[in-house]
Scaffold this active site. Structure first.
Site, PDB file in Angstrom:
ATOM      1  N   CYS A 284       0.826  -1.211   0.000  1.00  0.00           N
ATOM      2  CA  CYS A 284       0.000   0.000   0.000  1.00  0.00           C
ATOM      3  C   CYS A 284       0.864   1.268   0.000  1.00  0.00           C
ATOM      4  O   CYS A 284       0.687   2.144  -0.861  1.00  0.00           O
ATOM      5  CB  CYS A 284      -0.984  -0.011   1.164  1.00  0.00           C
ATOM      6  SG  CYS A 284      -0.290  -0.538   2.735  1.00  0.00           S
TER       7      CYS A 284
HETATM    8  N1  LIG Z   1      -4.338  -4.494   5.087  1.00  0.00           N
HETATM    9  C1  LIG Z   1      -3.811  -3.813   4.088  1.00  0.00           C
HETATM   10  O1  LIG Z   1      -4.077  -2.611   3.915  1.00  0.00           O
HETATM   11  C2  LIG Z   1      -2.854  -4.491   3.126  1.00  0.00           C
HETATM   12  C3  LIG Z   1      -2.417  -3.757   2.018  1.00  0.00           C
HETATM   13  C4  LIG Z   1      -1.552  -4.359   1.099  1.00  0.00           C
HETATM   14  C5  LIG Z   1      -1.126  -5.653   1.309  1.00  0.00           C
HETATM   15  N2  LIG Z   1      -1.534  -6.338   2.409  1.00  0.00           N
HETATM   16  C6  LIG Z   1      -1.028  -7.711   2.562  1.00  0.00           C
HETATM   17  O2  LIG Z   1      -2.095  -8.604   2.264  1.00  0.00           O
HETATM   18  C7  LIG Z   1      -2.011  -9.780   3.070  1.00  0.00           C
HETATM   19  C8  LIG Z   1      -3.304  -9.905   3.872  1.00  0.00           C
HETATM   20  O3  LIG Z   1      -3.487  -8.741   4.655  1.00  0.00           O
HETATM   21  P1  LIG Z   1      -4.786  -8.513   5.547  1.00  0.00           P
HETATM   22  O4  LIG Z   1      -4.741  -7.100   5.988  1.00  0.00           O
HETATM   23  O5  LIG Z   1      -5.983  -9.033   4.840  1.00  0.00           O
HETATM   24  O6  LIG Z   1      -4.443  -9.455   6.791  1.00  0.00           O
HETATM   25  P2  LIG Z   1      -5.436 -10.087   7.870  1.00  0.00           P
HETATM   26  O7  LIG Z   1      -6.653  -9.233   7.996  1.00  0.00           O
HETATM   27  O8  LIG Z   1      -4.614 -10.348   9.064  1.00  0.00           O
HETATM   28  O9  LIG Z   1      -5.859 -11.462   7.184  1.00  0.00           O
HETATM   29  C9  LIG Z   1      -4.936 -12.489   6.879  1.00  0.00           C
HETATM   30  C10 LIG Z   1      -5.681 -13.805   6.725  1.00  0.00           C
HETATM   31  O10 LIG Z   1      -4.734 -14.847   6.530  1.00  0.00           O
HETATM   32  C11 LIG Z   1      -5.084 -15.994   7.315  1.00  0.00           C
HETATM   33  N3  LIG Z   1      -3.856 -16.423   8.020  1.00  0.00           N
HETATM   34  C12 LIG Z   1      -3.172 -15.746   8.959  1.00  0.00           C
HETATM   35  N4  LIG Z   1      -2.073 -16.447   9.347  1.00  0.00           N
HETATM   36  C13 LIG Z   1      -2.094 -17.584   8.634  1.00  0.00           C
HETATM   37  C14 LIG Z   1      -1.242 -18.712   8.597  1.00  0.00           C
HETATM   38  N5  LIG Z   1      -0.146 -18.794   9.371  1.00  0.00           N
HETATM   39  N6  LIG Z   1      -1.544 -19.726   7.757  1.00  0.00           N
HETATM   40  C15 LIG Z   1      -2.636 -19.652   6.982  1.00  0.00           C
HETATM   41  N7  LIG Z   1      -3.502 -18.609   7.012  1.00  0.00           N
HETATM   42  C16 LIG Z   1      -3.215 -17.583   7.816  1.00  0.00           C
HETATM   43  C17 LIG Z   1      -6.123 -15.572   8.319  1.00  0.00           C
HETATM   44  O11 LIG Z   1      -7.306 -16.326   8.105  1.00  0.00           O
HETATM   45  P3  LIG Z   1      -7.739 -17.544   9.059  1.00  0.00           P
HETATM   46  O12 LIG Z   1      -7.295 -17.214  10.432  1.00  0.00           O
HETATM   47  O13 LIG Z   1      -9.210 -17.580   8.845  1.00  0.00           O
HETATM   48  O14 LIG Z   1      -7.027 -18.695   8.459  1.00  0.00           O
HETATM   49  C18 LIG Z   1      -6.475 -14.129   7.974  1.00  0.00           C
HETATM   50  O15 LIG Z   1      -7.848 -13.989   7.658  1.00  0.00           O
HETATM   51  C19 LIG Z   1      -0.778  -9.583   3.969  1.00  0.00           C
HETATM   52  O16 LIG Z   1       0.326 -10.238   3.398  1.00  0.00           O
HETATM   53  C20 LIG Z   1      -0.583  -8.070   3.970  1.00  0.00           C
HETATM   54  O17 LIG Z   1       0.749  -7.684   4.199  1.00  0.00           O
HETATM   55  C21 LIG Z   1      -2.404  -5.795   3.305  1.00  0.00           C
END
Ligand SMILES: NC(=O)c1ccc[n+]([C@@H]2O[C@H](COP(=O)([O-])OP(=O)(O)OC[C@H]3O[C@@H](n4cnc5c(N)ncnc54)[C@H](OP(=O)(O)O)[C@@H]3O)[C@@H](O)[C@H]2O)c1
Length: 342
Positions: A149
């Protein structure tokens, strides 16, 4: 054409944003959503606002089911975990990875900032998914590394200016502010309302935020000479939105800089150079990036402001834009939103 979509890590913020965007996309259906914690439950039990709109059952990661049922997978998993899952399905399905795992070209740089890269052999296949810059490569890609982002908000204004030699590559200062959803849905003390609400703080100052090598990699490529930036991120008490204030040295006038960006983005569907000052509200829930700038007549520096929604152009919206390019669809399919106002 109906594209079958899988979402890994569908219960997090970027997964939920993908479901929102894909719900009104004319050419897709979601055929697979994975969760580690909640498999077997309907996703609308975890994200209750989906009840009645999207109730698919969450499943465990299963590479063979994904290969049978999906044309493209979005990985919304944390870095490190994401590459392990993607390694099991690439070749059979197209992938857009929202994590940082395939953004850094050099595995040793990734290892220095994140952890040892488990699949460096896959890096040459990955295309950096900044759509306005790498559109031609993305159209032929099977693995796209969706940009971070902060990098999206910084690279969109700076790449054209550096490429055309309008600004100096030295002395770039970036001061960015992010809404709290940038940290994901997992619970942590820093993002607790009592800690983050009614407060405003910098974090990871100095040369320490993990988005720095990604930003420097792309700025160096645009400039043709090594670029090193000063980058200070801040957490602000809003859910979505990101604003970057960028200070650059330049001998060019404000008009010349604006003209350069306007020309570069004249065909772009989501990037606009505006006259006034953009606010995060102006892009909320949209895939837009708004850019403004100012330079005093006798000043050797210009100030550039860019805003995006971290969950849309900064993550899931750009991921859908990448998918559209990868399947030869209209780049803006499913993404033609104006912001919620006020
Ligand atoms: N948030 C932002 O603004 C943003 C922007 C750009 C990129 N990103 C990237 O996009 C990705 C997701 O971000 P997010 O904000 O959506 O994160 P999040 O809200 O923490 O969601 C991550 C998901 O991954 C699953 N997860 C977590 N640890 C895991 C593991 N060890 N093994 C398998 N599944 C796992 C979890 O689902 P369950 O617990 O249901 O399995 C959770 O729903 C990250 O890599 C982040 O750096 C985020």
């Amino acid at each position: 054409l109906t594209i079958s979509i899988g979402i890994l890590g569908a219960t997090g913020y970027t997964g939920a944003e993908l479901i929102r965007l894909l719900h009104s996309h004319p050419e897709v259906r979601i055929t697979y959503c994975s969760s580690r914690q909640y498999n077997g439950k309907p996703i609308s039990e975890i994200l209750e606002f989906l009840k009645g709109s999207y109730d698919r059952e969450l499943e465990e990661f299963d590479a063979s089911a994904i290969k049978k049922r999906c044309d493209l997978v979005f990985s919304c998993l944390p870095h490190g975990v994401s590459m392990e899952f993607i390694a099991q399905i690439t070749g059979s399905v197209k992938v857009v990875d929202l994590s940082a795992d395939f953004r850094i070209r050099d595995a040793s740089v990734y290892s220095e900032w994140y952890q040892k890269h488990a699949h460096p052999e896959m890096l040459p296949k990955a295309v950096y998914g900044l759509c306005e810059i790498y559109g031609d490569e993305i159209r032929h890609a099977t693995l796209v590394a969706n940009p971070g982002c902060y990098p999206t908000s910084v690279l969109l204004p700076l790449i054209p200016l550096l490429k055309s030699g309008m600004i100096e590559q030295d002395g770039i200062i970036v001061d960015s502010k992010s809404g709290v959803s940038g940290a994901g849905r997992g619970l942590s003390l820093n993002t607790h309302i009592c800690e983050a609400g009614e407060s405003f703080s910098a974090y990871k100052i100095g040369h320490s935020h993990r988005h720095i090598p990604e930003i420097e990699q792309e700025l160096t490529k645009a400039s043709g000479a090594p670029v090193s930036i000063e980058f200070t991120p801040h957490l602000i008490p809003i859910t979505r939105g990101m604003l970057s204030t960028i200070y650059v040295s330049t001998a060019r006038s404000e008009g010349e800089l604006k003209e350069c960006l306007q020309e570069f983005y004249k065909e772009a569907r989501f990037v606009r150079i505006i006259k006034g000052l953009p606010a995060t509200k102006d892009v909320r829930g949209t895939n837009r990036c708004l850019i403004a700038m100012s330079k005093g007549v006798h000043s050797g520096r210009a100030t550039i402001i860019s805003v995006i929604d971290n969950l849309t152009k900064g993550a899931s919206g750009q991921a859908v834009q990448n998918m559209n390019l990868m399947f030869g669809l209209d780049e803006a399919a499913g993404l033609d939103y104006i912001p919620v106002f006020p």
